[in-house]
Design an enzyme around this catalytic site. Structure first.
Site, PDB file in Angstrom:
ATOM      1  N   CYS A  37      -0.996  19.178   3.523  1.00  0.00           N
ATOM      2  CA  CYS A  37      -1.814  20.245   3.484  1.00  0.00           C
ATOM      3  C   CYS A  37      -3.194  20.358   4.084  1.00  0.00           C
ATOM      4  O   CYS A  37      -3.668  19.318   4.581  1.00  0.00           O
ATOM      5  CB  CYS A  37      -1.965  20.935   2.020  1.00  0.00           C
ATOM      6  SG  CYS A  37      -3.315  20.254   1.000  1.00  0.00           S
ATOM      7  N   THR A  39      -6.049  21.076   2.619  1.00  0.00           N
ATOM      8  CA  THR A  39      -7.047  20.125   2.011  1.00  0.00           C
ATOM      9  C   THR A  39      -6.806  18.706   2.172  1.00  0.00           C
ATOM     10  O   THR A  39      -7.911  17.938   2.192  1.00  0.00           O
ATOM     11  CB  THR A  39      -6.772  20.502   0.424  1.00  0.00           C
ATOM     12  OG1 THR A  39      -6.833  22.020   0.009  1.00  0.00           O
ATOM     13  CG2 THR A  39      -7.834  19.562  -0.311  1.00  0.00           C
ATOM     14  N   HIS A  42      -8.757  18.372   5.312  1.00  0.00           N
ATOM     15  CA  HIS A  42     -10.145  18.108   5.261  1.00  0.00           C
ATOM     16  C   HIS A  42     -10.578  16.778   4.646  1.00  0.00           C
ATOM     17  O   HIS A  42     -11.709  16.201   5.109  1.00  0.00           O
ATOM     18  CB  HIS A  42     -10.551  19.161   4.118  1.00  0.00           C
ATOM     19  CG  HIS A  42     -10.572  20.562   4.546  1.00  0.00           C
ATOM     20  ND1 HIS A  42     -11.107  21.205   5.791  1.00  0.00           N
ATOM     21  CD2 HIS A  42     -10.023  21.886   4.254  1.00  0.00           C
ATOM     22  CE1 HIS A  42     -10.924  22.469   5.988  1.00  0.00           C
ATOM     23  NE2 HIS A  42     -10.270  22.928   5.034  1.00  0.00           N
ATOM     24  N   GLU A  61       1.733  18.158  -2.648  1.00  0.00           N
ATOM     25  CA  GLU A  61       2.796  19.026  -2.400  1.00  0.00           C
ATOM     26  C   GLU A  61       3.849  18.287  -2.463  1.00  0.00           C
ATOM     27  O   GLU A  61       4.705  17.995  -1.364  1.00  0.00           O
ATOM     28  CB  GLU A  61       2.497  19.730  -0.868  1.00  0.00           C
ATOM     29  CG  GLU A  61       1.690  20.657  -0.949  1.00  0.00           C
ATOM     30  CD  GLU A  61       1.323  21.094   0.361  1.00  0.00           C
ATOM     31  OE1 GLU A  61       2.236  21.011   1.527  1.00  0.00           O
ATOM     32  OE2 GLU A  61       0.501  22.091   0.853  1.00  0.00           O
TER      33      GLU A  61
END
Length: 339
Positions: A37, A39, A42, A61
């Site tokens: 994902c 995040t 990041h 996820e």
């Protein structure tokens, strides 16, 4: 068992480790798939190193099957297929006391503040589990978490059938918001700068606006007979997105702030006053959002499968992140962890 540890500087190390035995109120899950994902990206870029350190299994996820349960877990048993709602609240802060545990002041996010699902066996608190239907494909079940984000965002926006919705940003979450909004009966337009993502949105049947060329606010008002969008979802995380959201909103429209804006933005507050516009924060999800997401995915009411760009093995997690990073043609890469 194998686990993929983020080790800083856009690198992962695959290590053989002993599984963590479940405590009395925990369960151990054989992880099937785990999606990458925003995040996670990041974290991959290093901007979360102070939070997660340089030896952390990330990922949340996921889908999987319960391998074993702790001695005090009476509502789940080995062999059940589940997904995880990866939030651990303190239960004591003002948010928790008011029934908003998902935005706990001391919230721990499993897969960031603790080790996550990019490992073959993941041990988590039993209260984070949601059962999934036995016939739900595990690769689609890995979409339940991001679909729950979309369900929460749409619910926060109080979107109703027949209303017009604008989604600013056509990445994976933006596209899932558009799908859930359409399922609610709204007319949905997706605004995006990437030509590839615009083509994906168009292929899924959404009206689209090229944010690199069009005057989005004017186009939205023209398309809605001068009314504007009843609900605007800001998913881009950009200054242009913050400008468009107020320009496109209808009188008494609702703006749902989905994206994380790391910098302060210039926002047209006069527009909020002049048209009595609302801005609503939306963060993660609540249990009912997971229940709705499981139902939508199980019934194929939304087309998650069309967003799968690729499926890679756990040993390929480094190249998978590298290929996904900055590639606007990619939407969702799944890591096959233990299937």
């Amino acid at each position: 068992m194998k686990a993929a540890f983020y080790t800083g500087n856009r690198t992962f190390a695959i290590e053989e480790i002993a599984p963590t035995r479940p405590g009395s109120t925990e369960v151990q899950i054989d992880v099937a798939y785990c999606g990458i994902c925003g995040t996670d990206l990041h974290a991959y870029h290093g901007v979360m190193d102070n939070r997660i350190g340089l030896h952390r299994v990330i990922g949340h996820e996921m889908s999987g099957t319960i391998a074993s349960v702790g001695s005090d877990v009476g509502d789940f048993q080995a062999g059940e297929r589940v997904v995880v709602r990866p939030l651990a609240a303190c239960g004591r802060c003002p948010a928790c006391q008011r029934g908003h545990a998902h935005i706990c002041h001391n919230l721990k996010f499993l897969g960031l503040d603790t080790d996550g699902a990019f490992q073959e066996k993941w041990t988590v608190p039993s209260h984070t589990l949601h059962r999934i239907p036995v016939d739900m494909p595990m690769e689609l079940a890995a979409f339940v978490e991001p679909v729950a984000v979309a369900c929460h965002d749409v619910r926060r926006g109080r979107l109703r059938a027949g209303e017009d919705a604008l989604v600013i940003g056509g990445g994976p979450i933006g596209m899932l918001i558009a799908m859930v909004a359409r399922h609610k009966g709204a007319g949905v337009t997706v605004s995006e700068v990437s030509s590839h993502r615009l083509e994906i949105a168009r292929s899924l049947g959404f009206d689209v606006l090229d944010a690199g060329r069009a005057d989005i606010g004017k186009e939205v008002h023209d398309r809605t007979g001068g009314k504007g969008s009843d609900v605007v979802f800001e998913v881009s995380g950009s200054q242009p997105g913050a400008e468009v959201m107020t320009e496109a909103a209808a009188t008494r429209g609702r703006i749902v702030m989905v994206a994380i804006h790391p910098d302060k933005r210039h926002i047209d507050l006069f527009r909020f006053f002049w048209r009595e516009v609302e801005m609503i924060g939306a963060r993660v999800y609540e249990p009912e959002d997971y229940d709705e997401a499981i139902d939508l995915v199980a019934r194929r009411a939304i087309d998650c499968e069309s967003l799968i760009t690729g499926i890679r093995g756990l040993d390929e997690i480094g190249p998978a992140f590298a290929d996904l990073d900055g590639d606007a043609r990619s939407m969702k890469t799944l890591i096959r962890v233990g299937v």
